[in-house]
Write an enzyme that holds these catalytic residues in place. Structure first.
Site: not given
Length: 585
Positions: A2, A49, A74, A98
């Site tokens: 992102c 993303l 990340g 995550d």
């Protein structure tokens, strides 16, 4: 993967317009969706993303009591292991994201959570009860994070260009950074080209008081300053490298979207592809770049590796018209860089992004295993002369000829050497090979080599993952004597011997080719007018940095072939391109 950004600003600014401008400036990093927290002058935002838990990974993640807000750029590769540890202690999870693992780990462990993460990340946490904003960055600096701090406001972002959308942004140039750039070929961290913009340093978290903007910096990881391990057999090293790389690949395969790979034909990317296929039976589609100039072209080797493992290989051949992308790649870089291989990295990223959101790469292998021929000079020299050998402009007296008198009075010639010495001294108990590898790990990676895959891939909404950048590999290899990595006329000694387990000898022991663009040759031929137009331009002269007569002499000597000034010209041309792209007068 992102983009993240935000600010602490209690002033009366048009926040809605500014927030929209920030999103527009970094939406290429995350075109799938965006999320915002904005309350009482404190803003966190994310452009996403979607890679892991595509349906439920919307950011920011918010604690149940609505006191903690988290955004990240990340991936936390070991998020399953951390999640299981938390579940075993009674922590509940609502998603498989995550980013939720970051939230729950912070709730449980506080700032100690960063030590538990194996990943590439830039994380922002707003803790409302503590009135703190926390900015954290992964150990090696794979993911970027910048701060603009001036007076009573602070802004942060994955990309510097976000700050340009703020009408009060101070564009003052850091002249010392220009000099450092012309010494190293990149701007060493934590400084940037802008006086008031800094990197959040890798392996650090910053705690910021939201009222006073006081910043407390904590380093949560470092290479230990201890002598190398004695009496380690090569077989033991092979076993450990295999163990670390296998697990590094395993945790990087965690994704809810398909994975491709960059395959240059060099050792590092070839080994990553080979191990991925052999260990996990993942048939990667691979993407390669070639050049018509055969001495720069590795595409035939990429084809050989792909054929050896039955991988689909797509090749894109580049020509000199790619120079048209120099402006675009400079814009995406945010800062000037003398490394023109950003252009083919941009092209191969665009090439792969037509099919994938995510690719494996071999980044990091040169810095952990000693892959550059420049390292050979350490055998005949001390560290002082090694520093001179890696400098873009070696002799400081050359700067007296290169700079105008006015510019030279604004800078300190001694600072680049001071930067080098300070980092070398961090591992003073290690041998000279490990010292110079440590310098490249701390500066070349985060200042240049990791900027390239991040900025060029994210410009095309593509995530890159490199098993070679697993911090455990860097920890282990820095404990081994330099002679296991570098020997007279042989780079990557131990990695090559290890790689024979997965790759044919002709691939492992072929001569290394640099992934670069033959622009120095092009400057002598069909790009001669291009480089002349820049060196002779009024805009370059008006900046009052360079002695233009000396630059013209340097260019003429390069064109005639009497001297090779490729690296100097490349850096100076890109500096001028940067000034123009970012509209700096």
């Amino acid at each position: 993967m992102c983009g993240i950004a935000g600010f602490i600003n209690k002033n009366n600014l048009n926040q809605d317009k500014y927030i929209n401008n920030i999103i527009e400036s970094i939406k290429h990093r995350g075109p799938d969706e965006f999320g915002i927290f904005n309350e009482n002058g404190i803003c966190l935002l994310n452009t996403r993303l979607s890679i892991i838990d595509v349906a439920h990974g919307h950011q920011p993640f918010i604690s149940d009591d609505k006191n903690i807000y988290v955004v990240q750029n990340g991936e936390i590769y070991n998020y399953i292991e951390v999640q299981n540890e938390l579940k075993n202690s009674g922590v509940r999870f609502d998603t498989n994201s995550d980013t939720e693992v970051i939230l729950r780990a912070y709730e449980k462990f506080g700032v100690k959570c960063f030590e538990k993460f194996n990943g590439m990340f830039a994380i922002t946490i707003f803790d409302k009860l503590k009135n703190k904003l926390i900015l954290a960055r992964d150990r090696l600096g794979v993911k970027p994070l910048y701060i603009y701090h001036k007076n009573n406001e602070l802004h942060f972002s994955s990309e510097i260009k976000s700050f340009l959308t703020y009408k009060e942004f101070n564009k003052e140039i850091d002249n010392q950074s220009i000099h450092n750039y012309l010494k190293f070929n990149y701007i060493p961290i934590p400084n940037t080209i802008y006086k008031f913009v800094k990197h959040v340093e890798p392996a650090h978290f910053y705690e910021i008081n939201c009222d006073t903007l006081e910043i407390s910096k904590t380093k949560y990881w470092e290479i230990k300053n201890s002598p190398e391990i004695e009496n380690t057999s090569e077989e033991e090293v092979f076993e450990k490298i295999d163990e670390i790389l296998t697990d590094a690949i395993k945790i990087r395969l965690r994704s809810d979207v398909g994975i491709g790979a960059f395959l240059s034909g060099g050792l590092d990317s070839s080994l990553v592809c080979a191990m991925t296929k052999k260990k996990f039976d993942v048939s990667l589609d691979t993407y390669s770049i070639g050049f018509k100039e055969k001495r720069f072209d590795e595409s035939d080797w990429a084809k050989k590796v792909a054929e050896y493992y039955g991988l689909n290989n797509k090749v894109h051949i580049l020509e000199s018209d790619i120079i048209e992308l120099w402006n675009k790649t400079t814009w995406h870089n945010d800062q000037p860089h003398g490394d023109i291989s950003f252009i083919p990295t941009y092209i191969v990223s665009k090439f792969a992004s037509q099919d994938y959101k995510l690719v494996f790469t071999g980044d990091g292998g040169d810095e952990v295993f000693a892959g550059y021929t420049k390292y050979f000079s350490i055998f005949d020299n001390n560290l002082d002369t090694y520093f001179d050998s890696i400098s873009l402009i070696k002799d400081d007296s050359e700067f007296d000829r290169l700079y105008t008198k006015e510019f030279s009075e604004k800078i300190d010639y001694s600072i680049p050497k001071r930067i080098f010495n300070e980092i070398i001294n961090e591992v003073s108990k290690k041998d000279d090979v490990n010292k110079i590898l440590h310098f490249d790990t701390r500066q070349l990676l985060s200042g240049n080599n990791l900027v390239k895959p991040d900025k060029m891939a994210m410009a095309n909404s593509l995530e890159t993952r490199s098993p070679m950048l697993d911090y455990r590999l860097f920890e282990y290899m820095q404990n081994l004597h330099g002679k296991l990595k570098l020997r007279e006329n042989e780079t990557k000694y131990i990695l090559k011997k290890f790689a024979l387990k997965y790759l044919p000898e002709e691939v492992v022991y072929r001569d290394k080719q640099m992934f670069t663009v033959p622009v120095g040759e092009w400057f002598k031929s069909h790009l001669q007018e291009y480089v002349k137009d820049i060196i002779h331009s009024e805009s370059l002269k008006s900046r009052n940095i360079f002695n233009i007569d000396y630059l013209k002499e340097l260019l003429n000597n390069h064109i005639s072939g009497s001297e090779d000034y490729t690296r100097e010209l490349r850096a100076i041309v890109n500096l001028e391109i940067w000034f123009r792209e970012f509209d700096i007068n």
